[in-house]
Design an enzyme around this catalytic site. Structure first.
Site, PDB file in Angstrom:
ATOM      1  N   GLU A 175       0.866  -1.191   0.099  1.00  0.00           N
ATOM      2  CA  GLU A 175       0.015  -0.022  -0.117  1.00  0.00           C
ATOM      3  C   GLU A 175       0.970   1.206  -0.001  1.00  0.00           C
ATOM      4  O   GLU A 175       1.533   1.795   1.000  1.00  0.00           O
ATOM      5  CB  GLU A 175      -0.961  -0.082   1.196  1.00  0.00           C
ATOM      6  CG  GLU A 175      -1.882  -1.211   1.228  1.00  0.00           C
ATOM      7  CD  GLU A 175      -2.918  -1.118   0.449  1.00  0.00           C
ATOM      8  OE1 GLU A 175      -3.370   0.004   0.075  1.00  0.00           O
ATOM      9  OE2 GLU A 175      -3.537  -2.083   0.339  1.00  0.00           O
ATOM     10  N   CYS A 180      -2.101   9.326   2.350  1.00  0.00           N
ATOM     11  CA  CYS A 180      -1.725   8.802   1.080  1.00  0.00           C
ATOM     12  C   CYS A 180      -2.654   9.072   0.052  1.00  0.00           C
ATOM     13  O   CYS A 180      -2.261   9.355  -1.275  1.00  0.00           O
ATOM     14  CB  CYS A 180      -1.578   7.298   1.111  1.00  0.00           C
ATOM     15  SG  CYS A 180      -3.139   6.467   1.910  1.00  0.00           S
TER      16      CYS A 180
HETATM   17  P1  NAP Z   1       8.294   4.590   4.658  1.00  0.00           P
HETATM   18  O1  NAP Z   1       9.768   5.464   4.908  1.00  0.00           O
HETATM   19  O2  NAP Z   1       8.379   3.645   3.537  1.00  0.00           O
HETATM   20  O3  NAP Z   1       7.861   3.719   5.666  1.00  0.00           O
HETATM   21  C1  NAP Z   1       6.901   2.704   6.046  1.00  0.00           C
HETATM   22  C2  NAP Z   1       7.601   1.675   6.914  1.00  0.00           C
HETATM   23  O4  NAP Z   1       8.421   0.992   6.267  1.00  0.00           O
HETATM   24  C3  NAP Z   1       7.986   2.128   8.071  1.00  0.00           C
HETATM   25  O5  NAP Z   1       7.792   0.916   8.947  1.00  0.00           O
HETATM   26  C4  NAP Z   1       9.782   1.951   7.508  1.00  0.00           C
HETATM   27  O6  NAP Z   1      10.609   2.033   8.788  1.00  0.00           O
HETATM   28  C5  NAP Z   1       9.661   1.113   6.774  1.00  0.00           C
HETATM   29  N1  NAP Z   1      10.740   1.106   5.983  1.00  0.00           N
HETATM   30  C6  NAP Z   1      11.186   2.211   5.013  1.00  0.00           C
HETATM   31  N2  NAP Z   1      12.235   1.948   4.431  1.00  0.00           N
HETATM   32  C7  NAP Z   1      12.784   0.535   4.566  1.00  0.00           C
HETATM   33  C8  NAP Z   1      13.664  -0.275   4.125  1.00  0.00           C
HETATM   34  N3  NAP Z   1      14.347   0.189   3.084  1.00  0.00           N
HETATM   35  N4  NAP Z   1      13.850  -1.364   4.745  1.00  0.00           N
HETATM   36  C9  NAP Z   1      12.769  -1.815   5.537  1.00  0.00           C
HETATM   37  N5  NAP Z   1      12.148  -1.188   5.941  1.00  0.00           N
HETATM   38  C10 NAP Z   1      11.520   0.103   5.600  1.00  0.00           C
HETATM   39  O7  NAP Z   1       7.253   5.573   4.577  1.00  0.00           O
HETATM   40  P2  NAP Z   1       6.778   6.832   5.052  1.00  0.00           P
HETATM   41  O8  NAP Z   1       7.428   7.881   4.469  1.00  0.00           O
HETATM   42  O9  NAP Z   1       6.865   6.632   6.627  1.00  0.00           O
HETATM   43  O10 NAP Z   1       4.991   6.704   5.122  1.00  0.00           O
HETATM   44  C11 NAP Z   1       4.444   7.865   4.012  1.00  0.00           C
HETATM   45  C12 NAP Z   1       4.319   7.375   2.866  1.00  0.00           C
HETATM   46  O11 NAP Z   1       3.454   6.322   2.996  1.00  0.00           O
HETATM   47  C13 NAP Z   1       3.676   7.879   1.872  1.00  0.00           C
HETATM   48  O12 NAP Z   1       4.395   7.653   0.550  1.00  0.00           O
HETATM   49  C14 NAP Z   1       2.209   7.645   1.931  1.00  0.00           C
HETATM   50  O13 NAP Z   1       1.321   7.874   0.669  1.00  0.00           O
HETATM   51  C15 NAP Z   1       2.311   6.125   2.194  1.00  0.00           C
HETATM   52  N6  NAP Z   1       0.945   5.553   2.617  1.00  0.00           N
HETATM   53  C16 NAP Z   1       0.256   4.833   1.872  1.00  0.00           C
HETATM   54  C17 NAP Z   1      -0.971   4.149   2.235  1.00  0.00           C
HETATM   55  C18 NAP Z   1      -1.692   3.313   1.621  1.00  0.00           C
HETATM   56  O14 NAP Z   1      -2.644   2.665   2.125  1.00  0.00           O
HETATM   57  N7  NAP Z   1      -1.535   3.168   0.123  1.00  0.00           N
HETATM   58  C19 NAP Z   1      -1.378   4.758   3.708  1.00  0.00           C
HETATM   59  C20 NAP Z   1      -0.607   5.657   4.287  1.00  0.00           C
HETATM   60  C21 NAP Z   1       0.652   6.091   3.771  1.00  0.00           C
HETATM   61  P3  NAP Z   1      11.107   3.095   9.633  1.00  0.00           P
HETATM   62  O15 NAP Z   1      10.308   4.063  10.072  1.00  0.00           O
HETATM   63  O16 NAP Z   1      12.276   2.661  10.548  1.00  0.00           O
HETATM   64  O17 NAP Z   1      12.115   4.006   8.370  1.00  0.00           O
END
Ligand code: NAP
Length: 458
Positions: free
Chosen positions: A229, A263
């Protein structure tokens, strides 16, 4: 990210930190969850559904504490935090009431014998979740999988460890057996090891393309089923015949709810030329009337972003967009605070060549586009790497539905901004990911559709 920290973005002060889980803690968690999966295979979903109803009660009973923790850790307005708790409780209610029925075996028509498929649990799931809806994102994965019988390990975002721990505690206090939802604080390397563990059967990630790519790769390498997602750059299409009041209402918090960090929030407002000035005026009015301050204060409508890092990233994106020709139509006045406040901004004139054209801006920035007609609106909406949500605002509903059907996206709301509910599927296409959460589709994400066919000669 090796350290999980609670930093209040309103003050930018840290108030708690947590070490990474030890290898032993991780191993114990997987053992516990796996043993529970084996036990649950002999139990019906009804007993878990009854516990899930108690989890809903527990969430409501702990609303105050949970809401406050969300607001302290990622700056959400306190009223929105409370609203999130209620949405989570309603998702638990939905699966408690509907899960067992939806999991009944499905008869199949075939000339080869008497056939059906069972909907069975597959095993332990690891959920990697983002900070923007710190409880909702967890419940979206936990509630359906709990009814199915898949225990969930949680790797939450590094900046909401308190929310993660509290959610797991509430689930346990509601009577869910030990191992149903286990919160861990793994490093990225530890997460990769967890995904590779043969007892883990699925990976659910909500987050950015960056996180999604990395975790989907680990899942793919180990042939683990996954749902992704991811982000969005949602189009909010305003048609010629949009009802002014409906438009006004839909716009009212489309770009400000959760400080624009949603998102599916309407990042690209695409307006036919006859309504362009009206929309700009309306958006400006909305942004101008925001009140910045402490998100714990009920009167505040403009909270800080979730972190200084997020603010810096968005500031850089806006600068880059402007350097490449975008125009600032409006910017909120300077905010005198040590917090991670971002001044809400309306951008126009973003051309296809602008490096930000195809990037998600995750915060209170509205990108407004003027188009000649609805064909151009649809083409512009589809000119994106993303395809998560969208809105179509128009009086002629049949026609608005026709426009909706032409958008390459996972979800479209007609005459409103994004919404979510336990009984509606949530998810996207293109770089917004794959798979669905919530509703019956979300319940089936990690189910084994186990075919049974009786071919006994009659
Ligand atoms: P993110 O950086 O991708 O983090 C999401 C999760 O993945 C966190 O637990 C993060 O851990 C982990 N993560 C990130 N990079 C990683 C890697 N290289 N290896 C392993 N784990 C990793 O996302 P965010 O910036 O926190 O959240 C915002 C994004 O989420 C936006 O793009 C938003 O649009 C999207 N979103 C989508 C939905 C949907 O339903 N489609 C809903 C809500 C949000 P850490 O925090 O420890 O880095």
């Amino acid at each position: 990210m090796s350290k999980y920290q609670s930093i209040n973005p309103y003050t930018n002060e840290e108030f708690a930190d947590y070490d990474n889980s030890t290898p032993q803690q991780i191993d114990e968690a997987i053992n516990l969850a796996h043993a529970l999966y084996k036990k649950w295979r002999h139990e019906s979903p009804e007993s878990r559904a009854a516990i899930l109803a108690k989890v809903a009660d527990g969430l409501r009973a702990n609303e105050k504490e949970l809401a406050k923790m969300m607001t302290l850790e990622m700056g959400k307005r306190i009223a929105e935090s409370r609203e999130e708790v209620e949405i989570c409780a309603s998702i638990c209610d939905y699966y408690a009431q509907n899960g067992p029925k939806l999991l009944e075996k499905q008869p199949l028509k075939t000339s080869l014998g008497t056939a059906y498929y069972l909907k069975q649990a597959t095993g332990v799931i690891i959920a990697c979740e983002p900070w923007n809806f710190p409880v909702y994102q967890v419940i979206r994965v936990f509630a359906p999988n709990f009814v199915v019988g898949n225990p969930v390990l949680l790797k939450h975002a590094h900046n909401v460890p308190g929310c993660a721990a509290l959610t797991a505690k509430i689930v346990k206090q509601a009577g869910a057996p030990e191992g149903s939802l286990l919160n861990l604080f793994p490093s990225y390397d530890q997460l990769a090891d967890i995904i590779a563990d043969p007892r883990i059967q699925g990976v659910a990630l909500t987050g950015s393309e960056r996180g999604g790519t990395s975790v989907a790769q680990a899942a793919g390498k180990n042939l683990k089923k996954s749902t992704m997602e991811l982000g969005g750059n949602d189009a909010f299409i305003v048609l010629d015949d949009a009802d002014p009041e409906v438009l006004k209402k839909a716009l009212s918090d489309a770009r400000t709810y959760n400080d624009g960090q949603v998102c599916t929030s309407s990042k690209r407002i695409i307006v036919v030329q006859s309504r362009y000035e009206e929309v700009l005026h309306e958006l400006k009015n909305i942004f101008e009337n925001l009140k910045a301050g402490d998100p714990l204060d009920e009167d505040v409508t403009l909270p800080p972003m979730n972190s200084q890092r997020a603010k810096d990233k968005l500031t850089g994106q806006v600068k880059e967009a402007v350097a490449a020709g975008a125009k600032v139509f409006y910017q909120y006045p300077e905010i005198d605070s040590a917090g991670a406040f971002f001044r809400p901004t309306i951008l126009t004139g973003i051309s296809e060549k602008n490096p930000l054209f195809d990037q998600e801006m995750f915060g209170p920035v509205a990108e407004v586009f003027k188009v000649a007609d609805e064909d151009e609106a649809i083409a512009l909406a589809n000119n994106s790497s993303y395809g998560l949500g969208s809105s179509v605002i128009g009086k002629d509903i049949k026609h608005a539905e026709e426009v909706a059907a032409q958008i390459e996206t996972g979800m479209t709301v007609i005459n409103g901004r994004w919404i979510t509910s336990g009984d509606l599927p949530f998810g996207g296409v293109k770089k917004s990911g794959y798979g669905r959460e919530l509703s019956e589709l979300g319940l089936m994400a990690f189910v084994n559709e186990h075919l049974v066919i009786d071919v006994t000669p009659k």
